[in-house]
Structures are given as C-alpha cells and as structure tokens.
Design an enzyme around this catalytic site. Structure first.
Site, mmCIF file in Angstrom:
data_model
loop_
_atom_site.group_PDB
_atom_site.id
_atom_site.type_symbol
_atom_site.label_atom_id
_atom_site.label_comp_id
_atom_site.label_asym_id
_atom_site.label_seq_id
_atom_site.Cartn_x
_atom_site.Cartn_y
_atom_site.Cartn_z
ATOM 1 N N THR A 103 1.308 -1.713 0.559
ATOM 2 C CA THR A 103 -0.279 0.213 -0.079
ATOM 3 C C THR A 103 1.099 1.370 0.192
ATOM 4 O O THR A 103 0.341 1.785 -1.021
ATOM 5 C CB THR A 103 -1.390 -0.008 1.376
ATOM 6 O OG1 THR A 103 -2.008 -1.386 0.880
ATOM 7 C CG2 THR A 103 -1.742 1.307 1.492
ATOM 8 N N ASN A 144 -5.447 -9.189 -8.051
ATOM 9 C CA ASN A 144 -5.865 -9.536 -6.869
ATOM 10 C C ASN A 144 -6.688 -10.565 -6.596
ATOM 11 O O ASN A 144 -6.858 -11.547 -6.067
ATOM 12 C CB ASN A 144 -4.529 -9.180 -5.550
ATOM 13 C CG ASN A 144 -5.981 -7.697 -5.498
ATOM 14 O OD1 ASN A 144 -6.179 -6.934 -6.546
ATOM 15 N ND2 ASN A 144 -6.804 -7.658 -4.502
ATOM 16 N N SER A 200 13.182 4.670 10.458
ATOM 17 C CA SER A 200 13.995 3.591 10.269
ATOM 18 C C SER A 200 13.922 2.282 10.529
ATOM 19 O O SER A 200 12.731 1.931 10.373
ATOM 20 C CB SER A 200 14.571 3.544 12.028
ATOM 21 O OG SER A 200 15.697 4.979 12.900
ATOM 22 N N CYS A 232 -8.231 -6.409 1.791
ATOM 23 C CA CYS A 232 -8.168 -5.122 2.292
ATOM 24 C C CYS A 232 -9.289 -4.271 2.376
ATOM 25 O O CYS A 232 -9.975 -3.075 3.320
ATOM 26 C CB CYS A 232 -7.375 -4.113 1.494
ATOM 27 S SG CYS A 232 -5.627 -5.174 1.746
#
Length: 382
Positions: free
Chosen positions: A70, A149, A234, A321
C-alpha cells in the site's frame, strides 16, 4: 483445516523466520549508526535490497523498502506525480486496480491532476487501445497491475509498455504476480514496480518499490531521509532481512511451485463448475496459477465463506483490504457484473502449503454448502 485464502495472508516460511531471528536479538543495530552494530545492520539491508532487485531482474534501478505494498503504491502514484507535475498532470489508471492505487489517484484529482480510468473487458483485461487513444503530451503516468489480486487475470503489460514507448512512466503493481508468474522489469518495461513481502511468504509490514534509475520521485513520508531520501524512518531490519530471504527462496522455487498450484487450481475449477449455475470470474486461461474466483447464482458470497469456515475451510469473497465494507467488488463491477452477481462470489487462493487432501475436503463440502444456502434463498427455484 484447509486454508484457501493465501491472497489475504500467507504464513512466514520457516527459512525466512530463521534468517530474521538474529536481527531481533543479536544484530539489532540501526543502519544509520556509524558503529559496528550499525554497519552490520546496514550491510544486511543492502544484501536484502540486492536479493529483491534480483528477483525481478531489477539491476537497472533501486529498491526502496516501505511498510508494505500500500505504501509502495502511494509512493509510486503520489511521489511520481508530484515530482513530475511540471511535465503534465494527466494520469491513466486501470479500473480494476487495488484501492491503494485508486485512492491515491483520487487524492491527486483533488490536487488538480486529471485522472482517467482504463476500462476492462468481461475477463478484466485492460483495453490497450484506450491507452493508445488517450495518451497526450501531458500524460506523465500509467498504472496497471501485472495481475489482478481478485480475479487472477494477467494483464498485457508488455503490450502496454510498447504503446507507451517512453512517452509516460509505467507503474506496475506486481503484488499478486511475484512468485506466481515471471516478473522481469526489463521484459515488461516497468519504470516502477510494487512488491509485497508477505505475498512471497516473508513477514507482514514490509514491501518495496523498485524504481528505474531514470524515474524521479518525491517522498511522501518525511523525516530522517532514509532509503536514499525516498522513505524516511528507521529501517525495519529484521523484516527487511526476511523479505530478502523470501525473495531468494522465491527466485529458486517459484516455477515448480506455480506448476503444482496450477494443477490444484484446475482441479478445483473443473469440479466447482459442475455445480448448477456456477461461473468463473476472470480470464479462463490468462490467470494466476493460484487463483479460483467463482460466482454462484441466488446466494451471497459471505454466506458461503461463513459456512465453509464452520466446516474448517477458509476462503474469502474478494480483496481482504476492502471486504469488510460489504460493497460489491469494484473489480467485478468493472467487468460488467450486476450487483447480485458480484455479491455471489467466492474467492479461493492456493498457496505453498495446500495439498491434494485440502482440495478433496473442499470439493466434498462445497456442493452441499451451495445446495443448503440455495434451499433457503427466496430467489432460487428448482
């Protein structure tokens, strides 16, 4: 239990987990640190980056790690459009894209971009001639899935690339196709390509956007400037290492695995279509080897899924989703189905750990489920 919902979520391969563990407890440094722990983490991230790039023959570009497909799609659509707005503001997006492409495109419309949606035929294949007709001097981006998908249809991406001929950038969401069919960024002419870790049995929460060297993007997440300034934050080193290991395994094993899944898929399709008034969604031939998407008249897919779950079989009705909305699939609607037809859909997706016994169980249970649900439907008449 027989699990047929591999598109929604896959387990982490044990070999992947083994590779990740040292970076959770021993080599836990931050790649941005200048000491030895940081160097080791930085080295591990770079090695994973190379493995992911190699999986898609991506030596002519760079891999940017993200939190998943996403985010990678958002970076591709919004990041490319914003960086290249001076060249033009016209974008083409296929009507059957994942919502993580469609919603960023809608966002861009509110920012003054013009977005046109590429129509599809009854099997969900994009109309390449539409792209050819709609290309303009100010068209900067075209976004098309490699394979859908939900319905498994494989798109003619190489043909699309030939039509574009460098006139606009081509973004390909390969989330569903990597590990199922060949994905080679040079053959398909991609300028950007989205990849998901979990879809190749890596950890959740990490993905990547492959970017050709010539493509210039603007970051959509700002901060410390990690990932060559394109994705701040990070790096999630253990998950990135796992992603790299999953890519390495996939590169070695996908062909053999795809052939095994294709055999199981065809067995399911051949038998399920024997059920009265059942129909295959998606292309009958140009489809992913793990995808079975069928619809049944007079009943709803949610009822089928719940009934199968009670029998120890897990499946879905469409994209995980967006399936909670209970809205008909925009993919099936784009293919020309009516609301009631789209609501009667069952999606079965196969994976690495499915067996012939799983298929036996499914084929034993499903006909009875359909018959029972239809017997309760006021629409069904024998």
């Amino acid at each position: 239990m027989a699990y047929f919902d591999y598109t929604s979520a896959k387990p982490v391969d044990e070999r992947v987990l083994e590779a990740m563990l040292p970076y959770m407890t021993e080599s836990f440094g931050n790649p941005s640190s200048v000491h030895s722990y940081g160097f080791k983490a930085r080295e591990a991230v770079q090695e994973a980056r190379e493995k992911v790039a190699k999986l898609v023959n991506g030596g002519g570009g760079t891999v940017v790690f993200t939190s998943g497909a996403t985010e990678a799609n958002n970076l591709a659509i919004i990041g490319y459009a914003m960086r290249n707005a001076r060249k033009g503001k016209h974008i083409l997006v296929s009507a059957v894209e994942h919502m993580s492409v469609i919603n960023p495109a809608k966002f861009l419309q509110k920012q003054g971009f013009e977005v046109e949606y590429i129509p599809v035929g009854k099997y969900g294949e994009v109309d390449v001639s539409f792209i050819d007709q709609k290309l303009r001097d100010d068209t900067i981006l075209v976004s098309v899935q490699h394979a859908n998908n939900e319905i498994g249809t494989i798109q003619p991406v190489e043909e699309i690339s030939e039509v574009l001929a460098g006139k606009a950038a081509l973004h390909i969401d390969a989330t569903a196709s990597v590990g199922q069919i060949e994905v080679d960024v040079e053959k398909i002419g991609a300028d950007m390509l989205t990849i998901s870790s979990n879809d190749i049995y890596g950890p959740k929460g990490v993905g990547a956007l492959w970017i050709r060297k010539e493509a210039k993007l603007q970051p959509v997440i700002l901060g410390g400037g990690q990932e060559n300034g394109l994705r701040s934050g990070s790096e999630n080193v253990p998950s990135i290492v796992g992603f790299g290991k999953a890519a390495e395994i996939t590169a070695m094993e996908w062909r053999e695995e795809a052939e095994r899944l294709r055999r199981l898929r065809d067995r399911i399709i051949d038998n399920v279509l024997k059920i009265e008034e059942s129909y295959l969604n998606g292309h009958p031939e140009k489809r992913l080897p793990n995808n079975v998407n069928v619809r049944f008249s007079y009943i709803e897919g949610e009822s089928i899924v719940l009934s199968l779950d009670m029998a120890g079989i897990q499946a879905s009705t469409g994209s995980a989703c967006s399936s909670k909305t209970l809205q008909p699939s925009h993919v099936l609607m784009a293919c020309g189905l009516k609301h009631e037809e789209a609501h009667g859909t069952l999606l079965l997706t196969l994976g690495r750990y499915n067996t012939d016994e799983d298929v036996d169980r499914l084929l034993e249970v499903l006909p009875g489920v359909i018959e029972r649900l239809r017997s309760m439907s006021p629409l069904y008449r024998r």
